[in-house]
Design a protein around this motif. Structure first.
Motif, PDB file in Angstrom:
ATOM      1  N   LYS A  12       0.887  -1.155   0.000  1.00 48.07           N
ATOM      2  CA  LYS A  12       0.000   0.000   0.000  1.00 48.07           C
ATOM      3  C   LYS A  12       0.927   1.207   0.000  1.00 48.07           C
ATOM      4  O   LYS A  12       1.509   1.553   1.026  1.00 48.07           O
ATOM      5  N   ARG A  13       1.099   1.773  -1.177  1.00 52.06           N
ATOM      6  CA  ARG A  13       2.120   2.809  -1.346  1.00 52.06           C
ATOM      7  C   ARG A  13       1.912   4.018  -0.429  1.00 52.06           C
ATOM      8  O   ARG A  13       2.883   4.628   0.031  1.00 52.06           O
ATOM      9  N   THR A  70      -7.448 -14.440  -6.132  1.00 52.00           N
ATOM     10  CA  THR A  70      -7.932 -15.046  -4.884  1.00 52.00           C
ATOM     11  C   THR A  70      -8.741 -14.039  -4.064  1.00 52.00           C
ATOM     12  O   THR A  70      -9.199 -14.343  -2.960  1.00 52.00           O
ATOM     13  N   ARG A  71      -8.921 -12.833  -4.616  1.00 47.57           N
ATOM     14  CA  ARG A  71      -9.749 -11.836  -3.932  1.00 47.57           C
ATOM     15  C   ARG A  71     -11.221 -12.097  -4.255  1.00 47.57           C
ATOM     16  O   ARG A  71     -11.518 -12.861  -5.168  1.00 47.57           O
ATOM     17  N   THR A  72     -12.093 -11.398  -3.526  1.00 50.73           N
ATOM     18  CA  THR A  72     -13.523 -11.600  -3.791  1.00 50.73           C
ATOM     19  C   THR A  72     -14.153 -10.416  -4.522  1.00 50.73           C
ATOM     20  O   THR A  72     -15.332 -10.447  -4.864  1.00 50.73           O
ATOM     21  N   ARG A  73     -13.375  -9.351  -4.742  1.00 48.54           N
ATOM     22  CA  ARG A  73     -13.867  -8.189  -5.503  1.00 48.54           C
ATOM     23  C   ARG A  73     -12.825  -7.820  -6.545  1.00 48.54           C
ATOM     24  O   ARG A  73     -11.625  -7.986  -6.312  1.00 48.54           O
ATOM     25  N   ASP A  89     -10.814  -5.108  -7.832  1.00 48.92           N
ATOM     26  CA  ASP A  89     -10.409  -3.792  -7.334  1.00 48.92           C
ATOM     27  C   ASP A  89      -9.016  -3.463  -7.865  1.00 48.92           C
ATOM     28  O   ASP A  89      -8.320  -4.350  -8.358  1.00 48.92           O
ATOM     29  N   PRO A  90      -8.585  -2.197  -7.728  1.00 47.43           N
ATOM     30  CA  PRO A  90      -7.211  -1.881  -8.109  1.00 47.43           C
ATOM     31  C   PRO A  90      -6.215  -2.712  -7.294  1.00 47.43           C
ATOM     32  O   PRO A  90      -6.558  -3.265  -6.246  1.00 47.43           O
ATOM     33  N   GLU A 106      -1.955  -2.824  -6.098  1.00 50.76           N
ATOM     34  CA  GLU A 106      -0.654  -2.156  -6.063  1.00 50.76           C
ATOM     35  C   GLU A 106       0.453  -3.172  -5.859  1.00 50.76           C
ATOM     36  O   GLU A 106       0.376  -3.978  -4.928  1.00 50.76           O
ATOM     37  N   HIS A 160       7.155   0.395  -8.838  1.00 49.55           N
ATOM     38  CA  HIS A 160       5.834   0.228  -8.236  1.00 49.55           C
ATOM     39  C   HIS A 160       4.789   0.577  -9.277  1.00 49.55           C
ATOM     40  O   HIS A 160       5.020   1.418 -10.149  1.00 49.55           O
ATOM     41  N   LYS A 174       0.300   1.056  -9.554  1.00 49.95           N
ATOM     42  CA  LYS A 174      -1.062   0.856  -9.053  1.00 49.95           C
ATOM     43  C   LYS A 174      -1.907   0.567 -10.285  1.00 49.95           C
ATOM     44  O   LYS A 174      -2.129   1.455 -11.122  1.00 49.95           O
ATOM     45  N   THR A 192      -5.255  -0.258 -12.367  1.00 52.43           N
ATOM     46  CA  THR A 192      -6.686   0.045 -12.251  1.00 52.43           C
ATOM     47  C   THR A 192      -7.462  -1.280 -12.253  1.00 52.43           C
ATOM     48  O   THR A 192      -6.909  -2.335 -12.581  1.00 52.43           O
ATOM     49  N   ARG A 193      -8.736  -1.182 -11.946  1.00 51.30           N
ATOM     50  CA  ARG A 193      -9.593  -2.399 -11.977  1.00 51.30           C
ATOM     51  C   ARG A 193      -9.565  -3.013 -13.365  1.00 51.30           C
ATOM     52  O   ARG A 193      -9.525  -4.224 -13.513  1.00 51.30           O
ATOM     53  N   GLU A 194      -9.594  -2.135 -14.373  1.00 54.36           N
ATOM     54  CA  GLU A 194      -9.643  -2.614 -15.752  1.00 54.36           C
ATOM     55  C   GLU A 194      -8.360  -3.354 -16.108  1.00 54.36           C
ATOM     56  O   GLU A 194      -8.388  -4.379 -16.791  1.00 54.36           O
ATOM     57  N   GLN A 195      -7.240  -2.837 -15.649  1.00 55.60           N
ATOM     58  CA  GLN A 195      -5.965  -3.513 -15.921  1.00 55.60           C
ATOM     59  C   GLN A 195      -5.912  -4.872 -15.228  1.00 55.60           C
ATOM     60  O   GLN A 195      -5.431  -5.850 -15.787  1.00 55.60           O
TER      61      GLN A 195
END
Lengths: 168, 224
Positions: free
Chosen positions: A7-8, A61-64, A66-67, A69, A128, A130, A132-135
């Motif tokens: 988390k930058r 392995t996440r459930t949403r 999201d972006p 980092e 580093h 971050k 995006t969700r789309e990426q």
């Protein structure tokens, strides 16, 4: 290179300046260890950084959706600081990526601080990103399209968000 | 607890204007160097008792950052918002102080926030403005807000959300600016994207992220 989720904003210069030269304690709290180990993913070379294994493992392995980092460090720096590592199978929906996982092991506060210094130097080099969700979605969709990740291996909620763009 | 309650005399409560980007003037019952844990038993008991304005209890036990958020809630007493909503917000702030919003995972405060927004959007909005801009859990609150659908948030005065985004983007707090960009990325509405297009972040990594969000929104709108 070895990549890790961070988390930058935690690694920013503190507003209240410290009267010492080390890595601020708030940064170190971003390095959550489990069983005195810290998880890293192989990320190609300095010339060609490849975050695929790390993104697919963490985002898959996440459930949403999201972006995400990630920061990456040189493997040589870790060797130079004599930080013990172990190749351990990683938790990822991509079977083929499991061997790309490395743990920093037997960490005490001094070793963790050494790794924090390495990471801090990497961030000074802007090693580093971050995403995006789309990426993140694109990484997952590509992995599914290539057959690296079976869609069914993704958590249900994430599958719904990704599957609209996917042809398995 | 009664004695602690007196710590929060009316004169101690900062004005709303003082909350802009983390007022340093907030009265602190604890020294800056306090190493108390973020959450402990007395605070949990106080929460369980669900005292509507149990600010004194949490102020006694909570670290510096959450106190600013809690003080903002005390300030809300002056506003016409139901006790139930104030109490829910209070719990949300406590929960966020205990467990921040993690990207990639739902947070237990998402649903309660959506519910109170649907009950009294204008009231919640009036409280959230101060809370988001106060030092403490502001960035996590904005991140939660960014997860709500626009139709829920737009139940409040349309300009409210725009003001919050605009003020967050010019904050000195990197985390708050980051949360604002994430919210814009989620909502992808014309106002947010327009605002982000003219925003130039001093942090190169955040600037890069913002430019990517704008670029993707443009591609999607061209495709639509």
């Amino acid at each position: 290179m070895l990549a890790r989720m961070i988390k930058r904003s935690r690694w920013e210069e503190p507003r209240d300046k410290l009267d010492c030269d080390g890595v601020p304690a708030d940064c170190i709290t971003d390095l959550k260890t489990t069983g005195n180990t810290l998880s890293l993913w192989k990320a190609g070379s300095k010339e060609a950084v490849d975050l695929t294994a790390a993104v697919v493992a963490i985002a898959g392995t996440r459930t949403r959706l999201d972006p995400l980092e990630l920061a990456w460090v040189e493997e040589d720096q870790i060797k130079k600081e004599k930080l013990p590592t172990a190749a351990t199978p990683g938790r990822t929906p991509a079977e083929a990526h499991r061997t790309l996982h490395v743990d920093l092991v037997r960490l005490d506060h001094a070793r963790l601080a050494k790794f924090a210094s390495i990471l801090s130097a990497a961030l000074a080099n802007e090693w580093h990103v971050k995403l995006t969700r789309e990426q993140v979605r694109n990484y997952l969709v590509t992995a599914i399209s290539k057959g690296t990740v079976p869609l069914a291996e993704l958590p249900k909620a994430l599958r719904d968000e990704v599957s609209s763009n996917t042809k398995e | 607890m009664g004695a602690e309650a007196q710590t929060w005399a009316a004169s101690d409560i900062p004005k709303a204007s003082e909350f802009t980007d983390a007022s340093a003037s907030i009265t602190q019952p604890y020294p800056k160097s306090s190493t108390r844990p973020r959450f402990d038993a007395p605070a949990l008991i106080a929460l369980a008792a669900a005292t509507v304005f149990s600010v004194a209890a949490t102020a006694h036990t909570a670290p510096r950052d959450i106190r600013a958020s809690q003080t903002a809630i005390v300030h809300c007493r002056r506003r016409q918002v139901s006790q139930q909503i104030t109490s829910t917000l209070h719990r949300i702030v406590d929960l966020l102080a205990y467990e921040g919003v993690q990207l990639g995972y739902s947070h237990p405060s998402e649903e309660p926030l959506r519910q109170i927004f649907e009950q009294d959007a204008a009231g919640v909005a009036s409280l959230l403005s101060d809370l988001i801009l106060a030092k403490g859990v502001g960035s996590d609150l904005l991140r939660l807000l960014g997860r709500l659908p626009l139709e829920s948030i737009n139940l409040a005065e349309a300009e409210w959300r725009q003001r919050v985004l605009a003020r967050s983007l010019i904050s000195k707090d990197t985390g708050l600016r980051e949360a604002a960009i994430e919210a814009i990325e989620n909502w992808r509405d014309a106002f947010g994207i327009g605002l982000l297009s003219s925003h130039h972040d001093p942090k190169p990594w955040l600037e890069k992220y913002a430019r990517q969000v704008v670029k993707e929104a443009a591609i999607i709108s061209e495709g639509a």
